[in-house]
Design a protein around this motif. Structure first.
Motif: not given
Length: 183
Positions: A20-35
């Motif tokens: 869900d986060d991968e598809y809902d967030l911008e790539p940089d935001d998703f990378a920060r969230r996953f990290t």
């Protein structure tokens, strides 16, 4: 390779909403969230590892840790519950699994095999079964999945010698049985 069979506790933490986060967030935001998910796990391990020789196995959406039975430095159930609570407080919906089973390890005094693959682990297989069961099937009406939560393998409860005041409903998958504690 000279190997030994021993019992171990498995600790599994899955970032439940990663797709869900991968598809809902911008790539940089998703990378920060996953990290952030990974960094939080590493912080917990630096502050209070569950036991000796605990090395994380990163699986992309999750991390798996394993400690030989007898080498735990904390109560495995309490540690799993605290770690999941920290992830949840940071906004990560998670699946946490405490499993138990046999594993194969190099025998004491055996030459280290740095390029050798991870040896078989029943505790890891059982944790993966539970994580899979938490996900909905293609038809959610027929297979809704268990959802996020803390799942404890009946084998782990028995191994720790815990007596439950109120036994939760058993959830079974692939021959393994788990109890759910919280959502």
């Amino acid at each position: 390779m000279d190997v030994t069979d021993e019992n171990a506790y498995g600790f599994f933490f899955s970032y439940f909403e990663i797709e869900d986060d991968e598809y809902d967030l911008e790539p940089d935001d998703f990378a920060r969230r996953f990290t952030g998910f990974r960094e939080l796990i590493e912080q917990v391990l630096a502050e209070e590892p569950p036991g000796e020789g605990c090395e994380p196995l990163w699986l992309g959406h999750a991390v798996y840790l394993e400690v030989a039975e007898g080498d735990e430095q904390v109560d495995p159930f309490a540690w799993t519950k605290r770690t999941r609570a920290r992830l949840e407080e940071s906004g990560y919906r998670t699946v946490a699994v405490l499993s138990q089973g046999s594993r194969w390890v190099p025998s004491e005094g055996a030459e280290p095999q740095h390029s050798a693959p991870r040896l078989p682990s029943e505790a890891l297989r059982r944790a993966l079964y539970a994580d899979t069961a938490t996900r909905p099937g293609e038809d959610e009406a027929q297979a809704p999945g268990w959802g996020p939560g803390l799942y404890v393998d009946v084998e782990a409860i028995d191994s720790m010698g815990k007596n439950l005041k109120n036994t939760p409903t058993p959830l079974s998958v692939a021959g393994a049985t788990f109890y759910r504690f919280g959502s």
